[in-house]
Every structure is written in structure tokens, then in C-alpha cells.
Write an enzyme that holds these catalytic residues in place. Structure first.
Site, PDB file in Angstrom:
ATOM      1  N   HIS A  86       0.820  -1.226   0.000  1.00 60.10           N
ATOM      2  CA  HIS A  86       0.000   0.000   0.000  1.00 60.10           C
ATOM      3  C   HIS A  86       0.844   1.262   0.000  1.00 60.10           C
ATOM      4  CE1 HIS A  86      -3.388  -2.612   1.919  1.00 60.10           C
ATOM      5  NE2 HIS A  86      -3.313  -2.773   0.627  1.00 60.10           N
TER       6      HIS A  86
ATOM      7  N   CYS B 166       4.473  13.279  -7.631  1.00 59.52           N
ATOM      8  CA  CYS B 166       3.896  14.503  -8.214  1.00 59.52           C
ATOM      9  C   CYS B 166       2.697  14.149  -9.094  1.00 59.52           C
ATOM     10  CB  CYS B 166       4.961  15.211  -9.049  1.00 59.52           C
ATOM     11  SG  CYS B 166       4.286  16.633  -9.935  1.00 59.52           S
TER      12      CYS B 166
ATOM     13  N   CYS C  17       3.946  15.664 -12.944  1.00 59.54           N
ATOM     14  CA  CYS C  17       4.992  14.994 -13.756  1.00 59.54           C
ATOM     15  C   CYS C  17       5.151  13.521 -13.382  1.00 59.54           C
ATOM     16  CB  CYS C  17       6.326  15.738 -13.596  1.00 59.54           C
ATOM     17  SG  CYS C  17       7.071  15.545 -11.964  1.00 59.54           S
TER      18      CYS C  17
ATOM     19  N   PRO D  10      -4.586 -10.811  18.490  1.00 54.47           N
ATOM     20  CA  PRO D  10      -5.378 -11.023  19.717  1.00 54.47           C
ATOM     21  C   PRO D  10      -6.834 -11.402  19.413  1.00 54.47           C
ATOM     22  CG  PRO D  10      -4.184  -8.926  19.812  1.00 54.47           C
ATOM     23  CD  PRO D  10      -4.039  -9.446  18.415  1.00 54.47           C
TER      24      PRO D  10
ATOM     25  N   ALA E 278       1.527  -9.263  18.919  1.00 51.37           N
ATOM     26  CA  ALA E 278       2.708  -9.752  18.190  1.00 51.37           C
ATOM     27  C   ALA E 278       3.989  -9.551  18.989  1.00 51.37           C
ATOM     28  CB  ALA E 278       2.797  -9.017  16.858  1.00 51.37           C
TER      29      ALA E 278
HETATM   30  C1  BV8 Z   1      -8.429  -2.162  -5.171  1.00 50.32           C
HETATM   31  C2  BV8 Z   1      -3.210   2.950   2.646  1.00 50.32           C
HETATM   32  C3  BV8 Z   1      -8.833  -2.579  -7.446  1.00 50.32           C
HETATM   33  C4  BV8 Z   1      -3.904   4.073   3.304  1.00 50.32           C
HETATM   34  C5  BV8 Z   1      -4.811   1.194   2.635  1.00 50.32           C
HETATM   35  C6  BV8 Z   1     -15.915  -1.101  -3.257  1.00 50.32           C
HETATM   36  C7  BV8 Z   1     -15.407  -0.138  -4.112  1.00 50.32           C
HETATM   37  C8  BV8 Z   1     -14.054  -0.054  -4.423  1.00 50.32           C
HETATM   38  C9  BV8 Z   1     -13.171  -0.960  -3.859  1.00 50.32           C
HETATM   39  C10 BV8 Z   1     -13.704  -1.902  -2.998  1.00 50.32           C
HETATM   40  C11 BV8 Z   1     -15.045  -1.997  -2.695  1.00 50.32           C
HETATM   41  N1  BV8 Z   1     -15.220  -3.026  -1.831  1.00 50.32           N
HETATM   42  C12 BV8 Z   1     -14.034  -3.591  -1.563  1.00 50.32           C
HETATM   43  C13 BV8 Z   1     -13.131  -2.915  -2.284  1.00 50.32           C
HETATM   44  C14 BV8 Z   1     -11.751  -3.157  -2.321  1.00 50.32           C
HETATM   45  C15 BV8 Z   1     -11.087  -2.232  -1.301  1.00 50.32           C
HETATM   46  C16 BV8 Z   1     -11.329  -2.794   0.085  1.00 50.32           C
HETATM   47  O1  BV8 Z   1     -10.783  -3.818   0.395  1.00 50.32           O
HETATM   48  N2  BV8 Z   1     -12.148  -2.116   0.889  1.00 50.32           N
HETATM   49  C17 BV8 Z   1     -12.393  -2.627   2.241  1.00 50.32           C
HETATM   50  C18 BV8 Z   1     -12.632  -1.447   3.173  1.00 50.32           C
HETATM   51  C19 BV8 Z   1     -13.582  -3.569   2.179  1.00 50.32           C
HETATM   52  N3  BV8 Z   1      -9.713  -2.303  -1.661  1.00 50.32           N
HETATM   53  C20 BV8 Z   1      -9.198  -1.352  -2.452  1.00 50.32           C
HETATM   54  O2  BV8 Z   1      -9.788  -0.354  -2.816  1.00 50.32           O
HETATM   55  C21 BV8 Z   1      -7.789  -1.642  -2.921  1.00 50.32           C
HETATM   56  N4  BV8 Z   1      -7.695  -1.429  -4.317  1.00 50.32           N
HETATM   57  O3  BV8 Z   1      -9.271  -2.942  -4.832  1.00 50.32           O
HETATM   58  O4  BV8 Z   1      -8.081  -1.893  -6.469  1.00 50.32           O
HETATM   59  C22 BV8 Z   1      -9.890  -1.612  -7.835  1.00 50.32           C
HETATM   60  C23 BV8 Z   1      -9.506  -0.462  -8.479  1.00 50.32           C
HETATM   61  C24 BV8 Z   1     -10.511   0.415  -8.872  1.00 50.32           C
HETATM   62  C25 BV8 Z   1     -11.857   0.149  -8.599  1.00 50.32           C
HETATM   63  C26 BV8 Z   1     -12.223  -1.027  -7.897  1.00 50.32           C
HETATM   64  C27 BV8 Z   1     -11.226  -1.918  -7.509  1.00 50.32           C
HETATM   65  C28 BV8 Z   1      -6.820  -0.709  -2.235  1.00 50.32           C
HETATM   66  C29 BV8 Z   1      -6.750  -1.065  -0.779  1.00 50.32           C
HETATM   67  C30 BV8 Z   1      -5.625  -0.262  -0.135  1.00 50.32           C
HETATM   68  C31 BV8 Z   1      -6.210   0.841   0.683  1.00 50.32           C
HETATM   69  N5  BV8 Z   1      -5.139   1.501   1.416  1.00 50.32           N
HETATM   70  N6  BV8 Z   1      -3.767   1.768   3.215  1.00 50.32           N
HETATM   71  C32 BV8 Z   1      -3.145   4.408   4.540  1.00 50.32           C
HETATM   72  O5  BV8 Z   1      -2.576   3.508   5.178  1.00 50.32           O
HETATM   73  O6  BV8 Z   1      -3.159   5.592   4.858  1.00 50.32           O
HETATM   74  S1  BV8 Z   1      -5.611  -0.022   3.458  1.00 50.32           S
HETATM   75  C33 BV8 Z   1      -5.384   0.136   5.132  1.00 50.32           C
HETATM   76  O7  BV8 Z   1      -6.101  -0.968   5.699  1.00 50.32           O
HETATM   77  C34 BV8 Z   1      -3.966  -0.062   5.630  1.00 50.32           C
HETATM   78  O8  BV8 Z   1      -3.017  -0.346   4.638  1.00 50.32           O
HETATM   79  C35 BV8 Z   1      -4.096  -1.262   6.540  1.00 50.32           C
HETATM   80  O9  BV8 Z   1      -2.970  -1.980   6.698  1.00 50.32           O
HETATM   81  C36 BV8 Z   1      -5.137  -1.984   5.788  1.00 50.32           C
HETATM   82  C37 BV8 Z   1      -5.775  -3.179   6.337  1.00 50.32           C
HETATM   83  O10 BV8 Z   1      -6.116  -2.948   7.656  1.00 50.32           O
HETATM   84  P1  BV8 Z   1      -5.286  -3.786   8.748  1.00 50.32           P
HETATM   85  O11 BV8 Z   1      -3.832  -3.639   8.465  1.00 50.32           O
HETATM   86  O12 BV8 Z   1      -5.807  -5.158   8.783  1.00 50.32           O
HETATM   87  O13 BV8 Z   1      -5.595  -2.952  10.031  1.00 50.32           O
HETATM   88  P2  BV8 Z   1      -6.889  -3.086  10.930  1.00 50.32           P
HETATM   89  O14 BV8 Z   1      -6.910  -1.934  11.874  1.00 50.32           O
HETATM   90  O15 BV8 Z   1      -8.063  -3.356  10.047  1.00 50.32           O
HETATM   91  O16 BV8 Z   1      -6.654  -4.422  11.776  1.00 50.32           O
HETATM   92  C38 BV8 Z   1      -5.614  -4.475  12.730  1.00 50.32           C
HETATM   93  C39 BV8 Z   1      -5.596  -5.908  13.212  1.00 50.32           C
HETATM   94  O17 BV8 Z   1      -4.490  -6.051  14.102  1.00 50.32           O
HETATM   95  C40 BV8 Z   1      -6.842  -6.285  13.988  1.00 50.32           C
HETATM   96  O18 BV8 Z   1      -7.264  -7.573  13.578  1.00 50.32           O
HETATM   97  C41 BV8 Z   1      -6.359  -6.334  15.445  1.00 50.32           C
HETATM   98  O19 BV8 Z   1      -7.024  -7.347  16.184  1.00 50.32           O
HETATM   99  C42 BV8 Z   1      -4.917  -6.696  15.282  1.00 50.32           C
HETATM  100  N7  BV8 Z   1      -4.020  -6.220  16.342  1.00 50.32           N
HETATM  101  C43 BV8 Z   1      -4.191  -5.148  17.139  1.00 50.32           C
HETATM  102  N8  BV8 Z   1      -3.117  -5.047  17.984  1.00 50.32           N
HETATM  103  C44 BV8 Z   1      -2.280  -6.087  17.672  1.00 50.32           C
HETATM  104  C45 BV8 Z   1      -2.851  -6.828  16.631  1.00 50.32           C
HETATM  105  N9  BV8 Z   1      -2.264  -7.916  16.107  1.00 50.32           N
HETATM  106  C46 BV8 Z   1      -1.076  -8.281  16.625  1.00 50.32           C
HETATM  107  N10 BV8 Z   1      -0.447  -7.611  17.613  1.00 50.32           N
HETATM  108  C47 BV8 Z   1      -1.024  -6.524  18.169  1.00 50.32           C
HETATM  109  N11 BV8 Z   1      -0.398  -5.865  19.173  1.00 50.32           N
HETATM  110 ZN    ZN Z   2       6.357  17.312 -10.798  1.00 48.40          ZN
END
Ligand code: BV8
Ligand code: ZN
Length: 247
Positions: free
Chosen positions: A112, A120, A123, A206, A223
Site C-alpha cells: 500500500h 507529483c 509529472c 489477539p 505480536a
Molecule cells: C483495489 C493505505 C482494485 C492508506 C490502505 C468497493 C469499491 C471499491 C473498492 C472496494 C469496494 N469493496 C471492496 C473494495 C476493495 C477495497 C477494500 O478492500 N475495501 C475494504 C474497506 C472492504 N480495496 C481497495 O480499494 C484496494 N484497491 O481494490 O483496487 C480496484 C480499483 C478500482 C476500482 C475497484 C477496484 C486498495 C486497498 C488499499 C487501501 N489503502 N492503506 C493508509 O494507510 O493511509 S488499506 C489500510 O487498511 C492499511 O493499509 C491497513 O494496513 C489496511 C488493512 O487494515 P489492517 O492492516 O488489517 O488494520 P486493521 O486496523 O483493520 O486491523 C488491525 C488488526 O491487528 C486487527 O485484527 C487487530 O485485532 C490486530 N491487532 C491489534 N493489535 C495487535 C494486533 N495484532 C497483533 N499484535 C497486536 N499488538
Molecule cells: Zn512534478
């Protein structure tokens, strides 16, 4: 080492592995998204509508991430790569904080993008940027506006990186999923690819996730607390399955 006896380990990490470093997860209690909607701050439409709001959101995350250090979760995976060898270990992360690299893991696949790269919109030039910006939205020397080099929702993942992550999932014998809710696609599908191709899947989280049912083993702990043990178990499994003389 002859190829057929290699035991390959691949990992997928999410925001949870950085939680103990002080970086809020997306969906956790203090998830950073609470005071922002994904639509507003993590989609191309949101950026087009209000680039300043998006930059304030990302600059706040960059500022905070600058003060964070890798925790024992990141360090445990970096050590595991050292023991089994870079050619037998591939780490894919959904995180953008760069903490795996800071912990010493090599060849990290950032699905990601990264808080430490900008691009940019005019460009297209992409560059590393580890400092904070004086003015927001920041400008490219060409005069165009810079955006975070991050994959927003609705944007394609970087093709080559996702392909490498898919290959690692396809070829591995053991797939360790750490700190992800398994909600975001296509990242979450990588664990299913590994399981479908016969890899064992282990989970460190967890909480239960949609990936739990395909896991051979789950550590229901943070973790940072268990990564040393998980890495030890992985090395034992690798030694059993291959002819390694572990140093
Ligand atoms: C795509 C960058 C093809 C941002 C991120 C409808 C319309 C359009 C798209 C979709 C749609 N429905 C579904 C989709 C696909 C969509 C998607 O998946 N949506 C989700 C919300 C359902 N995906 C996309 O859009 C992707 N692109 O599909 O392209 C396309 C192209 C055009 C048109 C259609 C399709 C792009 C996805 C990337 C988005 N960008 N990040 C930023 O970071 O600022 S995603 C963001 O969520 C982060 O990267 C993050 O890592 C990621 C996933 O979340 P998690 O990492 O799992 O974090 P979360 O908080 O959810 O969970 C934490 C976990 O850790 C928990 O389980 C918790 O229990 C656990 N935890 C907590 N503490 C601990 C622990 N584990 C261990 N140790 C601990 N101490
Ligand atoms: Zn530029």
C-alpha cells in the site's frame, strides 16, 4: 542448498504489528480513522476535493510515525529472515510506516505504499521524503502538487509488488499472518492463495479474523509478546522439513 529441500516462509502483516510501537490501527478502539471517513482522507476523490485536509491527515501520521521504533514483533520477523536466509523468506506488508525496514527486514514488499515516499500529480515523479513539509499541500519542483505515494481505496496496487507478493504466497510452505483484520482486498486474498496452494497458515492476532478458519495455528496475543516464540516454532518446522543444519 539444493532447491527441492528448501523450506520457504512468507508473511503478511497489517496495522496490528505496529500497534505496540504506538501507531494506531485502522479499526481498533483508538483507530485513527475515527475522526475521519476513509472517503475523505484515503481515496483519490477525497484528495481531489480537499488536498489540504488529506495532507494534514498524512502529515500528522508522518510526524507521529517519525517518533516510533520497531517493536519485538517487527524485530522477531527480521531475526527469522536472518536465520532462514533471505532467499527463503518474504515479508509483505500493508503498512506504510517503514518499521519492518527499520527493524532490519530486507526486500519488504509494501503493498500500500509508504508514508516516506511522495509522487507529483503533474509529472509523476516519485521520490523518497523522510522530513516534514513546511507548506501543505507540498509542491514538486515542476510546480505540480505532491501526493502521498500511498495506495488509496479504489486505487490499484503496484502491479509488480503485488505479483511478487502473490508469488511468495504461491511458493511458500508456511504463511504467517500478523496483525491484520483480513478485511482489505486484495491483500487479504494472499493468505487464501497460500492455503489453497497447500501452505500451512499461522496467525498472530489477539482477535479472530476471517482468516482464522484457514489457520493451522493461532497465537491470540499481541505480536510483540509472542513473535520470538512464533519464529522459533517456524525455524523448528523448517528444520524438520528440510535438510538444514541450523547454525
Ligand atoms: C483495489 C493505505 C482494485 C492508506 C490502505 C468497493 C469499491 C471499491 C473498492 C472496494 C469496494 N469493496 C471492496 C473494495 C476493495 C477495497 C477494500 O478492500 N475495501 C475494504 C474497506 C472492504 N480495496 C481497495 O480499494 C484496494 N484497491 O481494490 O483496487 C480496484 C480499483 C478500482 C476500482 C475497484 C477496484 C486498495 C486497498 C488499499 C487501501 N489503502 N492503506 C493508509 O494507510 O493511509 S488499506 C489500510 O487498511 C492499511 O493499509 C491497513 O494496513 C489496511 C488493512 O487494515 P489492517 O492492516 O488489517 O488494520 P486493521 O486496523 O483493520 O486491523 C488491525 C488488526 O491487528 C486487527 O485484527 C487487530 O485485532 C490486530 N491487532 C491489534 N493489535 C495487535 C494486533 N495484532 C497483533 N499484535 C497486536 N499488538
Ligand atoms: Zn512534478
Amino acid at each position: 542448498m539444493s532447491n527441492e529441500k528448501r523450506y520457504r516462509i512468507a508473511c503478511l502483516t497489517g496495522a496490528g504489528i505496529s500497534a505496540e510501537s504506538g501507531i494506531a490501527t485502522f479499526r481498533g478502539m483508538n483507530g485513527m480513522w475515527e475522526n475521519h471517513s476513509i472517503e475523505e482522507v484515503a481515496t483519490p476523490g477525497g484528495f481531489a476535493r480537499n488536498p489540504l485536509l488529506v495532507w494534514k491527515f498524512y502529515e500528522a501520521r508522518r510526524r507521529q510515525a517519525l517518533t516510533c521504533q520497531p517493536n519485538k514483533g517487527h524485530i522477531g520477523l527480521a531475526k527469522l529472515q536472518q536465520v532462514v536466509g533471505e532467499e527463503n523468506f518474504c515479508l509483505t506488508t500493508q503498512n506504510v510506516d517503514g518499521l519492518h525496514q527499520k527493524a532490519g527486514t530486507k526486500n519488504v514488499l509494501e503493498l500500500h505504499g509508504s508514508l516516506w515516499r511522495v509522487r507529483c500529480v503533474k509529472c509523476g515523479q516519485e521520490r523518497e521524503e523522510r522530513g516534514l513539509f513546511d507548506e501543505l499541500p507540498p509542491k514538486c519542483p515542476c510546480g505540480g502538487m505532491l501526493r502521498p505515494a500511498i495506495v488509496w481505496f479504489g486505487e490499484m496496487l503496484p502491479g509488480e509488488i503485488f505479483e511478487s507478493a502473490g508469488r511468495a504466497a504461491t511458493e511458500c510452505d508456511l504463511y504467517i499472518v500478523v496483525g491484520t483484520s483480513g478485511v482489505v482486498e486484495p491483500a487479504a486474498s494472499l493468505a487464501r492463495v497460500a492455503a489453497d496452494r497447500g501452505a500451512r497458515v499461522w496467525e498472530v492476532n489477539p482477535d479472530e479474523t476471517p482468516l482464522t478458519r484457514m489457520c493451522e495455528r493461532s497465537w491470540r496475543k499481541p505480536a510483540g509478546e509472542v513473535m520470538g516464540e512464533v519464529a522459533e516454532e517456524a525455524v523448528k518446522r523448517a528444520a524438520m522439513k528440510s535438510e538444514w543444519r541450523l547454525i
